[in-house]
Every structure is written in C-alpha cells, then in structure tokens.
Design an enzyme around this catalytic site. Sequence first.
Site: not given
Ligand code: NAD
Ligand code: LMR
Length: 352
Positions: A47-48, A155, A186, A213, A265
């Site tokens: 993923g991203g 999240n 954060d 968060h 992130m």
């Molecule tokens: P994304 O959609 O680019 O990537 C997510 C990946 O998860 C994808 O490659 C998808 O195929 C995979 N996925 C889905 N279901 C799955 C499963 N059952 N098993 C394994 N992989 C699976 O999203 P992203 O931008 O990488 O964000 C991912 C998560 O992180 C989101 O929930 C986002 O809100 C969260 N996030 C949290 C923070 C933080 O500070 N904690 C910061 C940024 C993003």
């Molecule tokens: C963040 O803080 O960037 C992540 O939790 C992604 C979001 O949805 O804001």
Amino acid sequence: MKASLFRSAETALRRVSSPSASSHLLRRSYCVESKPERKVAVLGAAGGIGQPLALLMKLNPLVSSLSLYDIAGTPGVAADVSHINTRSQVAGYMGDDQLGQALEGADLVIIPAGVPRKPGMTRDDLFNINAGIVKSLCTAIAKYCPNALVNMISNPVNSTVPIAAEVFKKAGTYDEKKLFGVTTLDVVRAKTFYAGKAKVPVAEANVPVVGGHAGITILPLFSQATPKSNNLSDEDIVALTKRTQDGGTEVVEAKAGKGSATLSMAYAGAVFADACLKVLNGVPDVVECSFVQSTIVPDLPYFASKVKLGKNGVEEVLGLGPLSDYEKQGLESLKHELKASIEKGIKFATQS
Ligand code: NAD
Ligand code: LMR
C-alpha cells in the site's frame, strides 16, 4: 533517533558497496552482521504506507528478515526492495494462504493494512472496513507469532488497538506490554510545526503528544516542548495545537481523493519500529509516545503518552507531567470521544 536510522543505513550501504573498504570498516561491518536475527513483518506492504515503509525497514541494519504481506501486489514490492544491498533477506507473501508463513517467527509486526480517508471523512468512517481487516490479521498474529511486538497503524487507531487487544485476549495470547498504537506521526508533526514557529533547530525539537489519534483526541503538550521558547503567544499555541490535530486532514485534502499521509507515516512508522527493535536488542532508555493500555487517565483504558520501552515492550507508562490550563481543558474535551472510540472497538471485537 531518527536521523540515526538513515545514518546507519547509509553506513551499511557504504560498507556493502565499497570494494575498497578499509579493514576497520570491514570489522565494523562484521559487528553489524552479528546483531541478533530479527524478523519484521509488514502487513499491508503493497500500500501507500506499506511500500515506503518496506523500503525504510530494508535500510534498517537491525532487521535480518523482512516479510512483506498484502492481499495483492507483494511479489513485485518484495522483488524490487530485495535488490537493495543491505542486511535483510526479503520475502513477499500474498493472500490468506501465505499469511501464516509471513508471520511465523516474527519479532515485530507492523500493520498499515486497510483503507485510507478521502476528503470529508473522519477516521471513524473507516471503522466498518478496517475493523474486520485488523481483526482477521490479529487472529493470525495470535496463532503464528503470539510473542511479537505489534505496531498498529491502521485507522481508526483509537478503536483498532482495542480490537487487537480483544482478539488477543480471546486467543489467550494478550500481553498489554506488546501492543502499540502508532502515534509517532503526531509527534513528528508537532516537532516540525513547533520548530518552525519557535525558530528552534528541528532536529533538536521534542514535543510529547498524548491522548489518541483522531482530531481533538490528539493532544500535543507544547508546554513541555524542548528546546524551550519564550516567543510563542497563547494564540500561537492554539494554532500549533490545531494544526497538529488537523495534520492528517491537511494531507487528505491536499491529496484530494488520492489517500492520506503515506510518506511521512512511513517515516514515523520506521522511527517507532526502530525504537522497538533497539529495545528488543537491549538498548536502554528508549522513550516514545504511543497509544497503549494505560491507567494514567481514569476511565480511558487505552491512552497515548510517553512510554518507556524495554526488552518485553512497554516497561513503564509514564505520567502526563505538568499541564498548562489550555492542555488541561484539551484533556477534558477529548475524554468523551476517546472513550466512545475505545468502547466501539471493544464491542466490535467481543460481539462479532
Ligand atoms: P492504501 O490503501 O494505500 O494501502 C493499504 C494496503 O492494505 C493495500 O495495499 C491493501 O491491499 C492492503 N490490505 C487491505 N486488506 C488487507 C488485508 N486483509 N491484509 C493485508 N493487507 C490488506 O492505504 P495507506 O495509505 O497505506 O493507509 C493504510 C492505513 O493506515 C489506513 O487505515 C490509514 O488511515 C492508516 N494511517 C494511519 C496513520 C497513523 O498515524 N496511525 C497515518 C496514515 C495512515
Ligand atoms: C494521519 O494522521 O495522517 C492518518 O491518521 C491518516 C488520516 O486519515 O489522517
């Protein structure tokens, strides 16, 4: 840390790639190679966040085995990252059938699997999809690597951490010392914004961020920021607090439908993972903010605060320290939302 992660990776790269490396360098290289074997699994690795995080973990000399798992796309990511001439062996795993192999023997599991926000959404709007993803991944962790440290990025963290805890409790593997909600982004943001406004060197800036968060549950404690600054007005503190709380939304809006923070992130996730690997290897005095099981605020069984890390994970959940009146107000205001998000996660995991 932080810069040190990259310094050590850079040094490792120099050592491996330079044929004219001095014997001194070769001796040091031997030391790096003799660090304990550590397997790190990234779930959601295509993923991203997962891809740049895989890159940063490949650069970390503390990792000996890097296991990249996703429901699709991991063979390509693993092949790509595996060509980098650093210590770890890389393997890509795809789909349910390979999840066990991906997890078996892991010391640290990092979970950025799940959907990200689009403009107009809250993190809680992701609950319906991500709760189920986290639940099934944690069920597998309980089965295949019950002793691993778990870094939860997916999240809404305020709910996914309680979900993970309940899954582990049901499986009889829960150890509250080993489950971490990653709130490092954060802290990264608070440091950056504070340094810019207070005109202090960003590399020296430190700001604890407590609470949770999401939105107002993110509570940066600028009264405890270092280096101290005397040139910030009350209005500046309010603006810095709001910007830190809305940092995620700032990125979601700027990306205009193409996801949320991924690169910052991945950096934050790599910083926190590096701290976990260091303490597993016995490095003392490592303190990071994280959303963990906690008793420091009554009625909030999970709370982000400074945490002293040790060989077994959480060694001590540190107290909040002295708060300004503005921060005390912020703490009162976040309690209701944070409690509701925690309870929502617990209810989902126990009733589904
Ligand atoms: P994304 O959609 O680019 O990537 C997510 C990946 O998860 C994808 O490659 C998808 O195929 C995979 N996925 C889905 N279901 C799955 C499963 N059952 N098993 C394994 N992989 C699976 O999203 P992203 O931008 O990488 O964000 C991912 C998560 O992180 C989101 O929930 C986002 O809100 C969260 N996030 C949290 C923070 C933080 O500070 N904690 C910061 C940024 C993003
Ligand atoms: C963040 O803080 O960037 C992540 O939790 C992604 C979001 O949805 O804001």
